[in-house]
Write a protein that holds these residues in place. Structure first.
Motif, PDB file in Angstrom:
ATOM      1  N   PHE A 208     -10.258  14.327 -53.218  1.00  0.00           N
ATOM      2  CA  PHE A 208      -9.679  13.149 -52.355  1.00  0.00           C
ATOM      3  C   PHE A 208     -10.507  12.053 -52.591  1.00  0.00           C
ATOM      4  O   PHE A 208      -9.916  10.796 -52.658  1.00  0.00           O
ATOM      5  N   PHE A 209     -11.736  12.188 -52.595  1.00  0.00           N
ATOM      6  CA  PHE A 209     -12.611  10.917 -52.741  1.00  0.00           C
ATOM      7  C   PHE A 209     -12.691  10.245 -54.233  1.00  0.00           C
ATOM      8  O   PHE A 209     -12.515   9.039 -54.311  1.00  0.00           O
ATOM      9  N   SER A 210     -12.285  11.122 -55.160  1.00  0.00           N
ATOM     10  CA  SER A 210     -12.037  10.686 -56.339  1.00  0.00           C
ATOM     11  C   SER A 210     -10.731  10.007 -56.416  1.00  0.00           C
ATOM     12  O   SER A 210     -10.881   8.834 -57.199  1.00  0.00           O
ATOM     13  N   ILE A 211      -9.812  10.603 -55.820  1.00  0.00           N
ATOM     14  CA  ILE A 211      -8.474   9.675 -55.916  1.00  0.00           C
ATOM     15  C   ILE A 211      -8.736   8.543 -54.893  1.00  0.00           C
ATOM     16  O   ILE A 211      -7.996   7.514 -55.412  1.00  0.00           O
ATOM     17  N   GLY A 212      -9.360   8.532 -54.093  1.00  0.00           N
ATOM     18  CA  GLY A 212      -9.602   7.443 -53.042  1.00  0.00           C
ATOM     19  C   GLY A 212     -10.075   6.125 -54.003  1.00  0.00           C
ATOM     20  O   GLY A 212     -10.084   5.042 -53.682  1.00  0.00           O
ATOM     21  N   THR A 213     -11.194   6.751 -54.671  1.00  0.00           N
ATOM     22  CA  THR A 213     -11.936   5.657 -55.348  1.00  0.00           C
ATOM     23  C   THR A 213     -11.069   5.176 -56.658  1.00  0.00           C
ATOM     24  O   THR A 213     -11.111   3.793 -56.613  1.00  0.00           O
ATOM     25  N   GLU A 214     -10.137   5.687 -56.999  1.00  0.00           N
ATOM     26  CA  GLU A 214      -9.332   5.366 -58.085  1.00  0.00           C
ATOM     27  C   GLU A 214      -8.241   4.315 -57.535  1.00  0.00           C
ATOM     28  O   GLU A 214      -8.174   3.269 -58.100  1.00  0.00           O
ATOM     29  N   LEU A 215      -7.895   4.632 -56.357  1.00  0.00           N
ATOM     30  CA  LEU A 215      -6.846   3.648 -55.698  1.00  0.00           C
ATOM     31  C   LEU A 215      -7.521   2.582 -55.110  1.00  0.00           C
ATOM     32  O   LEU A 215      -6.981   1.630 -55.244  1.00  0.00           O
ATOM     33  N   TYR A 216      -8.832   2.589 -54.521  1.00  0.00           N
ATOM     34  CA  TYR A 216      -9.392   1.449 -54.059  1.00  0.00           C
ATOM     35  C   TYR A 216      -9.911   0.416 -55.404  1.00  0.00           C
ATOM     36  O   TYR A 216      -9.978  -0.856 -55.407  1.00  0.00           O
ATOM     37  N   THR A 217     -10.419   1.023 -56.329  1.00  0.00           N
ATOM     38  CA  THR A 217     -10.961   0.384 -57.523  1.00  0.00           C
ATOM     39  C   THR A 217      -9.798  -0.080 -58.551  1.00  0.00           C
ATOM     40  O   THR A 217     -10.010  -0.871 -59.413  1.00  0.00           O
TER      41      THR A 217
ATOM     42  N   SER B 200      -7.226  18.164 -65.791  1.00  0.00           N
ATOM     43  CA  SER B 200      -8.020  16.956 -65.146  1.00  0.00           C
ATOM     44  C   SER B 200      -7.248  16.571 -64.200  1.00  0.00           C
ATOM     45  O   SER B 200      -6.030  16.426 -64.006  1.00  0.00           O
ATOM     46  N   LEU B 201      -7.892  15.558 -63.059  1.00  0.00           N
ATOM     47  CA  LEU B 201      -7.175  15.388 -62.013  1.00  0.00           C
ATOM     48  C   LEU B 201      -7.261  13.782 -62.209  1.00  0.00           C
ATOM     49  O   LEU B 201      -8.138  13.181 -62.415  1.00  0.00           O
ATOM     50  N   SER B 202      -6.257  12.997 -61.824  1.00  0.00           N
ATOM     51  CA  SER B 202      -5.933  11.554 -62.161  1.00  0.00           C
ATOM     52  C   SER B 202      -4.976  11.288 -60.980  1.00  0.00           C
ATOM     53  O   SER B 202      -3.789  11.921 -60.789  1.00  0.00           O
ATOM     54  N   VAL B 203      -4.916  10.059 -60.453  1.00  0.00           N
ATOM     55  CA  VAL B 203      -4.140   9.721 -59.539  1.00  0.00           C
ATOM     56  C   VAL B 203      -2.758   9.607 -60.219  1.00  0.00           C
ATOM     57  O   VAL B 203      -1.674   9.763 -59.677  1.00  0.00           O
ATOM     58  N   ARG B 204      -2.724   9.085 -61.352  1.00  0.00           N
ATOM     59  CA  ARG B 204      -1.279   8.944 -62.382  1.00  0.00           C
ATOM     60  C   ARG B 204      -0.607  10.319 -62.298  1.00  0.00           C
ATOM     61  O   ARG B 204       0.445  10.174 -62.267  1.00  0.00           O
ATOM     62  N   ASN B 205      -1.354  11.219 -62.422  1.00  0.00           N
ATOM     63  CA  ASN B 205      -0.722  12.704 -62.902  1.00  0.00           C
ATOM     64  C   ASN B 205      -0.071  13.006 -61.573  1.00  0.00           C
ATOM     65  O   ASN B 205       1.058  13.624 -61.495  1.00  0.00           O
ATOM     66  N   ILE B 206      -0.823  12.719 -60.299  1.00  0.00           N
ATOM     67  CA  ILE B 206      -0.271  13.151 -59.109  1.00  0.00           C
ATOM     68  C   ILE B 206       0.940  12.313 -58.697  1.00  0.00           C
ATOM     69  O   ILE B 206       1.694  12.930 -58.172  1.00  0.00           O
ATOM     70  N   GLU B 207       0.843  11.167 -58.876  1.00  0.00           N
ATOM     71  CA  GLU B 207       2.022  10.339 -58.635  1.00  0.00           C
ATOM     72  C   GLU B 207       2.951  10.579 -59.133  1.00  0.00           C
ATOM     73  O   GLU B 207       4.327  10.509 -58.672  1.00  0.00           O
ATOM     74  N   ASN B 208       3.187  10.793 -60.579  1.00  0.00           N
ATOM     75  CA  ASN B 208       4.180  11.024 -61.457  1.00  0.00           C
ATOM     76  C   ASN B 208       5.051  12.283 -61.453  1.00  0.00           C
ATOM     77  O   ASN B 208       5.925  12.203 -61.596  1.00  0.00           O
ATOM     78  N   ASP B 209       4.284  13.180 -61.059  1.00  0.00           N
ATOM     79  CA  ASP B 209       4.773  14.868 -61.290  1.00  0.00           C
ATOM     80  C   ASP B 209       4.519  15.487 -60.114  1.00  0.00           C
ATOM     81  O   ASP B 209       4.970  16.577 -59.982  1.00  0.00           O
ATOM     82  N   SER B 210       4.117  14.775 -59.100  1.00  0.00           N
ATOM     83  CA  SER B 210       3.801  15.895 -57.748  1.00  0.00           C
ATOM     84  C   SER B 210       3.148  17.063 -57.902  1.00  0.00           C
ATOM     85  O   SER B 210       3.407  18.059 -57.509  1.00  0.00           O
ATOM     86  N   SER B 211       2.141  16.788 -58.943  1.00  0.00           N
ATOM     87  CA  SER B 211       1.472  18.248 -59.185  1.00  0.00           C
ATOM     88  C   SER B 211       0.069  18.223 -58.362  1.00  0.00           C
ATOM     89  O   SER B 211      -0.865  18.212 -58.851  1.00  0.00           O
TER      90      SER B 211
ATOM     91  N   THR C 170     -10.763  13.193 -63.873  1.00  0.00           N
ATOM     92  CA  THR C 170     -12.081  13.964 -63.615  1.00  0.00           C
ATOM     93  C   THR C 170     -11.996  15.230 -63.410  1.00  0.00           C
ATOM     94  O   THR C 170     -11.007  15.753 -63.584  1.00  0.00           O
ATOM     95  N   VAL C 171     -13.058  15.999 -63.492  1.00  0.00           N
ATOM     96  CA  VAL C 171     -13.025  17.379 -62.977  1.00  0.00           C
ATOM     97  C   VAL C 171     -13.961  17.668 -61.773  1.00  0.00           C
ATOM     98  O   VAL C 171     -14.755  16.901 -61.522  1.00  0.00           O
ATOM     99  N   GLY C 172     -13.386  18.387 -60.875  1.00  0.00           N
ATOM    100  CA  GLY C 172     -13.937  18.499 -59.563  1.00  0.00           C
ATOM    101  C   GLY C 172     -14.826  19.844 -59.380  1.00  0.00           C
ATOM    102  O   GLY C 172     -15.065  19.729 -58.099  1.00  0.00           O
ATOM    103  N   ALA C 173     -15.256  20.424 -59.869  1.00  0.00           N
ATOM    104  CA  ALA C 173     -16.226  21.336 -59.734  1.00  0.00           C
ATOM    105  C   ALA C 173     -17.372  20.862 -59.294  1.00  0.00           C
ATOM    106  O   ALA C 173     -18.075  21.671 -58.322  1.00  0.00           O
ATOM    107  N   SER C 174     -18.025  19.651 -59.655  1.00  0.00           N
ATOM    108  CA  SER C 174     -19.180  19.247 -59.055  1.00  0.00           C
ATOM    109  C   SER C 174     -19.166  18.746 -57.675  1.00  0.00           C
ATOM    110  O   SER C 174     -19.942  19.074 -56.852  1.00  0.00           O
ATOM    111  N   GLY C 175     -17.898  18.670 -57.137  1.00  0.00           N
ATOM    112  CA  GLY C 175     -17.671  18.185 -55.709  1.00  0.00           C
ATOM    113  C   GLY C 175     -17.833  19.448 -54.840  1.00  0.00           C
ATOM    114  O   GLY C 175     -18.537  19.132 -53.763  1.00  0.00           O
TER     115      GLY C 175
END
Length: 109
Positions: A65-74, A1-12, A80-85
């Motif tokens: 990127f919109f999903s991540i932007g929403t998390e950072l903004y709010t 799954s995609l989350s800002v925390r995951n990407i920030e913590n381990d650069s994945s 999230t899962v991104g297939a629907s995007g």
């Protein structure tokens, strides 16, 4: 799954790409596959395999990127899962083709 925390913590950053192929459950998978079968077929016929693949890939990245932007903004972090995007990007491609075809869907299908 995609989350800002995951990407920030381990650069994945690979999660941006892999999330385009993830689904929340069987209903999510089924509905996306039905839409992709009907709408995707029409768009792919009109645009070709390469452009269709690029559209799916770019739309999936933009959705991520919109999903991540929403998390950072709010400051409301969620998985999230991104297939629907990517699927919404294909639907947007169909809308573009209809508008470019003078508003006639039979020009596309």
């Amino acid at each position: 799954s995609l989350s800002v925390r995951n990407i920030e913590n381990d650069s994945s950053f690979y999660r941006l790409i892999s999330s385009m192929f993830l689904h929340a459950d069987l209903n999510h998978l089924t509905s996306n596959m039905i839409i992709l079968f009907y709408v995707g077929e029409a768009v792919e016929k009109k645009t070709g395999h390469i452009r269709f693949s690029l559209l799916y890939f770019i739309a999936g990245l933009v959705g991520g990127f919109f999903s991540i932007g929403t998390e950072l903004y709010t400051h409301d972090y969620f998985s999230t899962v991104g297939a629907s995007g990517a699927i919404f990007g294909i639907i947007g491609g169909l809308l573009f083709l209809v508008i470019a075809g003078g508003g006639r869907i039979d020009e596309v299908t």
